[in-house]
Design an enzyme around this catalytic site. Structure first.
Site, mmCIF file in Angstrom:
data_model
loop_
_atom_site.group_PDB
_atom_site.id
_atom_site.type_symbol
_atom_site.label_atom_id
_atom_site.label_comp_id
_atom_site.label_asym_id
_atom_site.label_seq_id
_atom_site.Cartn_x
_atom_site.Cartn_y
_atom_site.Cartn_z
ATOM 1 N N CYS A 120 0.829 -1.209 0.000
ATOM 2 C CA CYS A 120 0.000 0.000 0.000
ATOM 3 C C CYS A 120 0.862 1.258 0.000
ATOM 4 O O CYS A 120 2.005 1.232 0.457
ATOM 5 C CB CYS A 120 -0.863 0.031 1.239
ATOM 6 S SG CYS A 120 -1.775 -1.467 1.543
ATOM 7 N N ARG A 123 4.881 0.169 -6.169
ATOM 8 C CA ARG A 123 4.883 -0.658 -4.956
ATOM 9 C C ARG A 123 3.917 -1.828 -5.042
ATOM 10 O O ARG A 123 4.005 -2.764 -4.273
ATOM 11 C CB ARG A 123 4.510 0.210 -3.738
ATOM 12 C CG ARG A 123 5.504 1.312 -3.464
ATOM 13 C CD ARG A 123 4.998 2.229 -2.371
ATOM 14 N NE ARG A 123 4.893 1.526 -1.112
ATOM 15 C CZ ARG A 123 5.851 1.487 -0.200
ATOM 16 N NH1 ARG A 123 6.978 2.115 -0.422
ATOM 17 N NH2 ARG A 123 5.680 0.846 0.931
ATOM 18 N N TRP A 155 -3.178 -2.557 -1.282
ATOM 19 C CA TRP A 155 -2.811 -3.927 -1.656
ATOM 20 C C TRP A 155 -3.544 -4.816 -0.664
ATOM 21 O O TRP A 155 -3.230 -4.826 0.526
ATOM 22 C CB TRP A 155 -1.293 -4.085 -1.554
ATOM 23 C CG TRP A 155 -0.746 -5.375 -2.049
ATOM 24 C CD1 TRP A 155 -0.422 -5.682 -3.337
ATOM 25 C CD2 TRP A 155 -0.416 -6.537 -1.270
ATOM 26 N NE1 TRP A 155 0.077 -6.957 -3.406
ATOM 27 C CE2 TRP A 155 0.094 -7.505 -2.151
ATOM 28 C CE3 TRP A 155 -0.503 -6.857 0.085
ATOM 29 C CZ2 TRP A 155 0.513 -8.760 -1.735
ATOM 30 C CZ3 TRP A 155 -0.088 -8.114 0.512
ATOM 31 C CH2 TRP A 155 0.415 -9.038 -0.400
ATOM 32 N N ASN A 170 -1.521 1.753 5.973
ATOM 33 C CA ASN A 170 -0.688 0.644 5.502
ATOM 34 C C ASN A 170 -0.409 -0.239 6.705
ATOM 35 O O ASN A 170 -0.150 0.275 7.791
ATOM 36 C CB ASN A 170 0.663 1.139 4.974
ATOM 37 C CG ASN A 170 0.539 1.979 3.723
ATOM 38 O OD1 ASN A 170 -0.540 2.115 3.166
ATOM 39 N ND2 ASN A 170 1.648 2.549 3.288
ATOM 40 N N GLY A 171 -0.387 -1.554 6.493
ATOM 41 C CA GLY A 171 -0.088 -2.455 7.603
ATOM 42 C C GLY A 171 -1.305 -3.296 7.958
ATOM 43 O O GLY A 171 -2.268 -3.369 7.192
ATOM 44 N N GLU A 178 17.490 -17.438 -8.889
ATOM 45 C CA GLU A 178 17.112 -16.057 -9.199
ATOM 46 C C GLU A 178 16.498 -15.954 -10.597
ATOM 47 O O GLU A 178 15.511 -15.238 -10.807
ATOM 48 C CB GLU A 178 18.348 -15.143 -9.050
ATOM 49 C CG GLU A 178 18.159 -13.695 -9.438
ATOM 50 C CD GLU A 178 17.101 -12.946 -8.620
ATOM 51 O OE1 GLU A 178 16.585 -13.488 -7.634
ATOM 52 O OE2 GLU A 178 16.777 -11.813 -9.013
ATOM 53 N N LYS A 185 12.764 -14.601 -11.311
ATOM 54 C CA LYS A 185 12.476 -13.477 -12.210
ATOM 55 C C LYS A 185 11.396 -13.861 -13.203
ATOM 56 O O LYS A 185 10.460 -13.111 -13.438
ATOM 57 C CB LYS A 185 13.727 -13.056 -13.011
ATOM 58 C CG LYS A 185 14.781 -12.277 -12.289
ATOM 59 C CD LYS A 185 14.381 -10.876 -11.903
ATOM 60 C CE LYS A 185 13.673 -10.840 -10.583
ATOM 61 N NZ LYS A 185 14.449 -10.778 -9.367
ATOM 62 N N GLU A 239 7.823 -14.382 -11.486
ATOM 63 C CA GLU A 239 7.130 -13.217 -10.926
ATOM 64 C C GLU A 239 6.628 -12.239 -11.973
ATOM 65 O O GLU A 239 5.592 -11.627 -11.780
ATOM 66 C CB GLU A 239 7.927 -12.523 -9.818
ATOM 67 C CG GLU A 239 9.201 -11.865 -10.207
ATOM 68 C CD GLU A 239 9.924 -11.239 -9.004
ATOM 69 O OE1 GLU A 239 9.316 -11.004 -7.962
ATOM 70 O OE2 GLU A 239 11.120 -10.976 -9.135
ATOM 71 N N HIS A 293 17.332 -36.430 -8.953
ATOM 72 C CA HIS A 293 16.630 -36.906 -7.754
ATOM 73 C C HIS A 293 15.149 -36.528 -7.799
ATOM 74 O O HIS A 293 14.486 -36.535 -6.765
ATOM 75 C CB HIS A 293 17.296 -36.334 -6.498
ATOM 76 C CG HIS A 293 18.726 -36.762 -6.364
ATOM 77 N ND1 HIS A 293 19.091 -38.028 -5.984
ATOM 78 C CD2 HIS A 293 19.875 -36.100 -6.616
ATOM 79 C CE1 HIS A 293 20.414 -38.125 -5.994
ATOM 80 N NE2 HIS A 293 20.907 -36.965 -6.371
ATOM 81 N N LYS A 339 6.334 -4.213 -4.176
ATOM 82 C CA LYS A 339 7.773 -3.941 -4.209
ATOM 83 C C LYS A 339 8.400 -4.159 -2.849
ATOM 84 O O LYS A 339 9.482 -4.712 -2.731
ATOM 85 C CB LYS A 339 8.014 -2.502 -4.688
ATOM 86 C CG LYS A 339 9.488 -2.127 -4.784
ATOM 87 C CD LYS A 339 10.200 -2.959 -5.832
ATOM 88 C CE LYS A 339 11.687 -2.729 -5.878
ATOM 89 N NZ LYS A 339 12.385 -3.825 -6.578
HETATM 90 C C1 AGP Z 1 12.402 -9.726 -6.186
HETATM 91 O O1 AGP Z 1 12.276 -9.633 -7.534
HETATM 92 C C2 AGP Z 1 11.178 -9.700 -5.413
HETATM 93 N N1 AGP Z 1 10.194 -8.859 -5.882
HETATM 94 C C3 AGP Z 1 11.247 -10.005 -3.939
HETATM 95 O O2 AGP Z 1 11.585 -11.356 -3.853
HETATM 96 C C4 AGP Z 1 12.202 -9.178 -3.040
HETATM 97 O O3 AGP Z 1 13.528 -9.449 -3.369
HETATM 98 C C5 AGP Z 1 11.915 -9.508 -1.568
HETATM 99 O O4 AGP Z 1 10.596 -9.149 -1.266
HETATM 100 C C6 AGP Z 1 12.866 -8.842 -0.620
HETATM 101 O O5 AGP Z 1 12.778 -7.455 -0.691
HETATM 102 P P1 AGP Z 1 13.861 -6.512 -0.014
HETATM 103 O O6 AGP Z 1 15.160 -6.784 -0.685
HETATM 104 O O7 AGP Z 1 13.353 -5.129 -0.264
HETATM 105 O O8 AGP Z 1 13.903 -6.855 1.430
#
Ligand code: AGP
Length: 608
Positions: free
Chosen positions: A2, A27, A74, A100-101, A481, A485, A488, A504, A603
């Protein structure tokens, strides 16, 4: 997650709030809303979906109101629809609140308020707080907010206004960032500096359980226990360009292409080539702890956790210090064994990820030293750490982390050098590390020039629904990673595995419809991985191989070869990850996905 922006000044608030909301879009959100203070009372407009829908709902509203709050939501409690969008009002429509929260005790508070005859119209936890403030209101808004906050449990960043108090706004924070912007005859309240940077660079960060009141054009900060607090005004040094697209179609692509610069920024001024040494100013107070450290525990989530895994390979191999890499969300709820000679080291781009923050606090409570590797200057993790290193990647707007990852890995390489030289690493090896690191930005640039070739590979596989990513040694986290990518931003199912683990289990998935991305630069375990390629080939799987320029063996087995420049094994993730970022980006674009704001993602994850 949010986003909040509030404005109080002499200019019309509506365009400022709408622009602020757009700056917060990155965000991640699913509905948006605004409340303006007009002569007739509060005017509230909310809409499900993108900010463009809110703009449509506002139509040709040219409100002259110079005071208001706005929010991108959000969803956590209740689906993303117009009713559940913020701002939330009390029953009389006089109190408007954005939040937010998560209010954790909202159920018991709701029951209490319902017993007083109060009716609820949404499924949110936030509406409870709006009613509670109204219930506690006896003519003084600040007092009502303060009293209410002593009754809630959970996390919040809030902005509250009241129809009977034009020109007064109350904000507060607990576990969810809030920043006060100080302009010329105007004040801002926001959850993220990006929302207000176009208007002011002078800011104050609220700490947990602090609140701020704007009244008569001035502001006042105190704790929610009513103790006055003097806050330091800080100046934001980065500029607006860094949060704009600069001619790229997406922030993610811009950020991928920034990496030669951001990697150089991460090591600039931190390497002493002649002596093969590193210096990290943010750790100057912690050198004694680092001399004596027995164990490092990296705490992180998502991409930052992958960077931590790479750090583990580097530090154990070259500095010979035991390292554990923990999912922050798990660490905070177990009973880890820590000592004053353990360093709990949070890695976070945003510096606001609640699991990472809480894990760091838990580490500190258990007696470990608490340090950070953070991008966002002034963020909570940065402020709560006893020392640490900024990665200097600049604002990362694309939800998928790219440049922050390579900057984190760069900082971890510098840390490896620093710790290694404290523990017997030769100056010859130190110098070699420095030279290799300094050569990385040009090599990244050369890989970026292969963008067209990578897009062509993406065109072949854009319709596929499953991918496997395999790597070994220090490139196993890169496989993780690459898979993260892809999933997501393109919603394609992708899994990362250590290559030798394939047999395995995952090997059962291999057929002609399953592309397998091998991350296999020369050195380390490269020869071993050729065997894994053979196994995929024998089952008809398609191979995309990220290999070094003169690796003839892997090229002979692969259907598509992405040839990258060579570097030392421990720095290879800085190169191998680049084609995987581009591959994910192009597949997502070809599938018509919203690259910068993928569905359901935020984000910075500021709720559990
Ligand atoms: C990465 O592409 C993500 N969107 C997510 O995994 C992110 O790395 C994770 O939420 C950690 O965020 P931070 O580095 O701001 O703590």
């Amino acid at each position: 997650m949010c986003g909040i922006i509030g404005y109080l000044g002499e200019r019309p608030a509506l365009p400022i709030l709408m622009e602020g909301l757009k700056r917060l879009e990155y965000r991640g959100y699913d509905s948006a809303g605004i409340a303006l203070q007009t002569l007739q009372g509060l005017e509230v407009v909310k809409e499900k979906g993108k900010i463009a829908f809110l703009e449509e709902a506002l139509g040709d509203n040219h409100s002259a109101a110079t005071f208001g709050i706005a929010h991108t939501r959000w969803a956590t409690h209740g689906p993303p629809n117009r009713e559940n969008a913020h701002p939330h009002l009390d029953g009389s429509g006089e109190v408007a609140l954005v939040h937010n929260g998560i209010i954790e005790n909202f159920n018991s508070l709701k029951r209490f308020l319902e017993d007083q005859g109060i009716e609820f119209v949404t499924e949110t936890d936030t509406e409870v707080l709006a009613h509670l403030i109204s219930f506690n209101y006896k003519g003084d808004l600040e007092e009502a907010v303060q009293r209410s906050l002593t009754q809630v449990e959970g996390t919040y960043g809030i902005a509250v206004i009241h129809a009977a108090h034009p020109g007064e706004m109350v904000g507060a924070r607990n576990g969810s960032p809030m920043v006060v912007g100080i302009g010329e005859k105007e004040l801002f309240l926001a959850s993220d500096v990006a929302a207000i940077l176009a208007h002011t660079r002078q800011v104050i960060y609220l700490d947990d359980r602090e609140m701020v009141t704007f009244k008569n054009g001035e502001f006042n900060t105190k704790t929610i226990q009513n103790e006055e607090v003097d806050k330091e005004i800080q100046r934001i040094t980065w500029n607006l360009d860094s949060i704009e697209k600069g001619g790229y179609p997406h922030f993610m692509l811009k950020e991928i292409f920034e990496q030669p610069t951001t990697i150089a920024n991460a090591f600039r001024g931190r390497l002493i080539e002649d002596e093969g040494l590193a210096k990290l100013g943010g750790l100057s107070e912690n050198m004694e702890d680092l001399q004596q450290v027995e164990r490092l525990v990296f705490l992180a989530c998502g991409t930052s956790w992958h960077a931590g895994l790479i750090g583990e390979y580097m530090i154990e191999e070259l500095a010979r210090i035991p390292v554990e890499v923990e999912y922050a969300s798990e660490f905070r709820y177990r009973n880890p064994v820590l000592s004053p000679r353990t360093v709990a080291w949070a890695i976070s781009q945003s510096g606001e990820t609640v699991d990472t923050l809480e894990a760091l606090r838990e580490g500190q409570r258990k007696g470990a030293r608490a340090l950070g590797i953070v991008n966002s200057v002034g963020s909570t993790i940065a402020r709560e750490s006893e020392g640490g290193v900024y990665i200097h990647a600049g604002p990362e707007i694309g939800v998928a982390s790219t440049k922050a990852f390579t900057s984190q890995v760069t900082v971890l390489a510098i840390l490896t050098l620093l710790l290694g030289r404290m523990r017997g690493m030769s100056s010859r090896l130190g110098k070699k590390m420095v030279q290799e690191l300094q050569a990385i930005p040009d090599k990244v640039q050369r890989i970026l020039e292969m963008d067209d070739q990578i897009r062509e590979i993406a065109e072949v596989y854009a319709g596929v629904d499953n991918f496997l990513y395999l790597g070994r040694g220090i490139n196993y986290p890169v496989a993780l990673e690459g898979a993260l990518k892809l999933k997501e931003i393109s919603y394609v199912h992708a899994e990362g595995y250590p290559a030798a683990e394939m047999k395995h289990g995952p090997i059962a998935l291999i057929d002609e419809n399953m592309p397998v991305v091998f991350v296999s630069p020369l050195g380390g375990t490269n020869r071993k991985i050729l065997g894994n390629m053979e196994e995929v080939k024998a089952r008809g799987g398609k191979i995309i191989a990220v290999v070094n320029e003169d690796d003839v063996n892997a090229s002979a087995l692969a259907d598509h070869t992405i040839r990258i420049p060579e570097t030392v094994d421990f720095l290879s993730p800085l190169l191998t990850v680049i084609p995987l970022q581009l591959l994910a980006y192009h597949i997502a674009v070809l599938r018509g996905c919203n690259v910068d704001q993928p569905r359901n993602l935020a984000k910075s994850v500021t709720v559990e």
